[in-house]
Design a protein around this motif. Structure first.
Motif, PDB file in Angstrom:
ATOM      1  N   UNK A 146       0.851  -1.187   0.000  1.00 23.08           N
ATOM      2  CA  UNK A 146       0.000   0.000   0.000  1.00 23.08           C
ATOM      3  C   UNK A 146       0.888   1.238   0.000  1.00 23.08           C
ATOM      4  N   UNK A 147       0.538   2.223  -0.828  1.00 26.76           N
ATOM      5  CA  UNK A 147       1.201   3.522  -0.818  1.00 26.76           C
ATOM      6  C   UNK A 147       0.261   4.542  -0.186  1.00 26.76           C
ATOM      7  N   UNK A 148       0.844   5.464   0.577  1.00 26.04           N
ATOM      8  CA  UNK A 148       0.057   6.507   1.244  1.00 26.04           C
ATOM      9  C   UNK A 148       0.741   7.849   1.045  1.00 26.04           C
ATOM     10  N   UNK A 151      -5.795  14.070   5.620  1.00 30.25           N
ATOM     11  CA  UNK A 151      -5.542  14.419   4.229  1.00 30.25           C
ATOM     12  C   UNK A 151      -4.838  13.294   3.470  1.00 30.25           C
ATOM     13  N   UNK A 152      -4.700  12.145   4.106  1.00 29.87           N
ATOM     14  CA  UNK A 152      -3.928  11.052   3.517  1.00 29.87           C
ATOM     15  C   UNK A 152      -4.767  10.237   2.543  1.00 29.87           C
ATOM     16  N   UNK A 153      -4.200   9.981   1.390  1.00 31.15           N
ATOM     17  CA  UNK A 153      -4.838   9.143   0.372  1.00 31.15           C
ATOM     18  C   UNK A 153      -3.983   7.901   0.157  1.00 31.15           C
ATOM     19  N   UNK A 154      -4.632   6.826  -0.280  1.00 29.61           N
ATOM     20  CA  UNK A 154      -3.968   5.523  -0.350  1.00 29.61           C
ATOM     21  C   UNK A 154      -4.127   4.912  -1.747  1.00 29.61           C
ATOM     22  N   UNK A 155      -3.197   4.037  -2.092  1.00 27.23           N
ATOM     23  CA  UNK A 155      -3.278   3.277  -3.343  1.00 27.23           C
ATOM     24  C   UNK A 155      -2.662   1.901  -3.126  1.00 27.23           C
ATOM     25  N   UNK A 175       6.705   3.182  -8.810  1.00 28.66           N
ATOM     26  CA  UNK A 175       5.230   3.221  -8.739  1.00 28.66           C
ATOM     27  C   UNK A 175       4.668   4.531  -8.208  1.00 28.66           C
ATOM     28  N   UNK A 176       5.331   5.141  -7.218  1.00 27.91           N
ATOM     29  CA  UNK A 176       4.812   6.378  -6.625  1.00 27.91           C
ATOM     30  C   UNK A 176       5.082   7.604  -7.498  1.00 27.91           C
ATOM     31  N   UNK A 177       5.795   7.418  -8.617  1.00 25.42           N
ATOM     32  CA  UNK A 177       6.033   8.507  -9.551  1.00 25.42           C
ATOM     33  C   UNK A 177       5.039   8.495 -10.709  1.00 25.42           C
ATOM     34  N   UNK A 225      -1.779   7.803 -11.004  1.00 28.35           N
ATOM     35  CA  UNK A 225      -2.660   6.712 -10.617  1.00 28.35           C
ATOM     36  C   UNK A 225      -3.780   7.270  -9.735  1.00 28.35           C
ATOM     37  N   UNK A 226      -4.772   6.442  -9.460  1.00 29.06           N
ATOM     38  CA  UNK A 226      -5.901   6.845  -8.628  1.00 29.06           C
ATOM     39  C   UNK A 226      -5.565   6.590  -7.152  1.00 29.06           C
ATOM     40  N   UNK A 227      -5.698   7.638  -6.351  1.00 27.40           N
ATOM     41  CA  UNK A 227      -5.488   7.542  -4.907  1.00 27.40           C
ATOM     42  C   UNK A 227      -6.826   7.741  -4.211  1.00 27.40           C
TER      43      UNK A 227
END
Length: 395
Positions: free
Chosen positions: A233-235, A307-311, A387-389, A392-394
């Motif tokens: 998971x990315x946040x 304010x945190x979004x995840x993917x 991936x974090x660059x 994408x949809x968060x």
């Protein structure tokens, strides 16, 4: 037999860290080597790595010194020598995200494991820190646990790929597809829009998950491969950067691993692994996001996640197949009778050890280096984004 388009000692198929390290190591030994990559360099398993050069501490936390723990214990030292520019390879151009990784525990867990943490086994692997030396995210009055410093550097994998590949760009080419043929020490492959023939003494497969397809194309069924799925998971959003740490849970096994990275717009991104990734395999995205948010809220309740979004990021780790399905404890190398060598490093930190195995196999087969030849002027595969660059949809 018609002449080959190119003659080399060795051909490597696969441009992740394993293949690139091997290219650099064998070239330094004097071999003429050509690396072919179908996608961008670092595109597969490499770009999904957290960049941690493990030293085996998380294995030792079970209280046992396993083969995995012993095999990987020397890896940070070997990598640090390279990062300092005086190791087996020069990696002084690599961006070091953190000199050390950390391990934190809750107050109750620390009290129960105090004797174990003070044991000779763990004193050689970690150092207890004073509060003033804690990472920023753990410098909060409500944090009541203990933080330990591990001898495990964390690297930016994109800069690692470039540091290995850039000096040898003339020995790297883009493979158009996997329609390859290997026969009588000659590789036929589509490169640069043409069918090419490359004479070589060995064909080395380091394509991670792609090894299975390459072997099938070559008509070979051994070694078999197994996949170890994870749902990372990315946040991003409102999070402090600079956290590279394992959190211990109810047992002496890491509950959560966090590494910090940077999105294309410069915003810090936390990349979450550990039990959240292992237990989240197969979960719908919404459920995995909810689980990740709940885990962070429980472990780091003072961090504002409003304010945190995840993917979620489902990935597969490729390994040699074991009869019981367990994780291999060391890199694997298999050589067929027709000169195809298939390799899986198991984890990024093991790339030097895998190179040791390949070098030993070449020596055992009495394949010495020949005079290095200039590489062909064929198209370069380019470099993969992390991936974090990516856009994408968060949620």
């Amino acid at each position: 037999m018609p002449p080959s388009d190119h003659t080399t000692d060795l051909v490597i198929l696969g441009g992740g860290i394993a293949g690139l390290w091997l290219l650099a190591r064998l070239t330094r030994l004097g071999y003429s080597v050509l690396l072919l990559e179908r996608h961008a360099l670092g595109q597969g398993q490499t770009r999904h790595a957290q960049g941690i050069i493990h030293g085996g501490t998380k294995y030792a936390l079970t209280g046992e010194v396993s083969a995995a723990s012993q095999a990987i214990a020397t890896m940070p030292g070997r990598w640090r020598a390279c990062l300092d520019g005086h190791g087996e390879l020069d990696l002084s151009a690599v961006q070091l995200l953190a000199e050390h990784q950390f391990l934190w525990s809750t107050r109750s867990l620390t009290s129960r494991l105090a004797g174990f943490f003070a044991s000779k086994l763990m004193r050689s692997r970690m150092v207890a820190l004073e509060p003033g030396d804690y990472p920023e995210a753990l410098r909060h009055p409500d944090f009541k646990g203990q933080v330990y410093q591990l001898d495990e550097p964390v690297l930016d994998t994109a800069s690692l790929v470039r540091a290995l590949a850039d000096p040898l760009a003339d020995r790297i080419a883009r493979l158009d597809d996997n329609a390859i043929v290997w026969n009588d020490n000659r590789l036929e492959a589509n490169i640069g829009g043409q069918r090419r023939t490359i004479a070589a003494k060995r064909l080395i497969l380091t394509a991670g998950q792609g090894n299975a397809e390459l072997l099938a194309t070559l008509g070979q069924h051994e070694p078999a491969m197994q996949l170890r799925p994870l749902n990372m998971v990315m946040a991003r959003g409102g999070l402090p950067g600079g956290l590279y740490a394992h959190c211990l849970g109810a047992s002496a096994n890491p509950r959560l691993t966090i590494s910090s990275h940077t999105a294309a717009d410069g915003e810090p991104v936390w990349y979450l692994g550990g039990q959240i990734a292992e237990q989240g395999v197969g979960r719908p995205d919404a459920e995995q996001v909810a689980a990740a948010r709940a885990e962070l809220a429980e472990l780091l309740p003072w961090v504002d996640l409003s304010q945190t979004r995840f993917a979620p990021l489902p990935i597969d780790r490729a390994e040699v197949k074991r009869p019981d399905g367990s994780r291999p404890e060391t890199p694997s190398l298999h050589e067929s009778v027709d000169g195809v060598m298939t390799a899986w490093p198991t984890k990024l930190a093991f790339a030097p050890l895998l190179a040791d195995q390949v070098e030993a196999a070449l020596m055992a087969a009495e394949i010495p280096p020949t005079t290095a030849q200039p590489g062909p002027t064929w198209p370069h595969p380019g470099y993969a984004l992390l991936p974090w660059q990516e856009a994408r949809t968060w949620s």
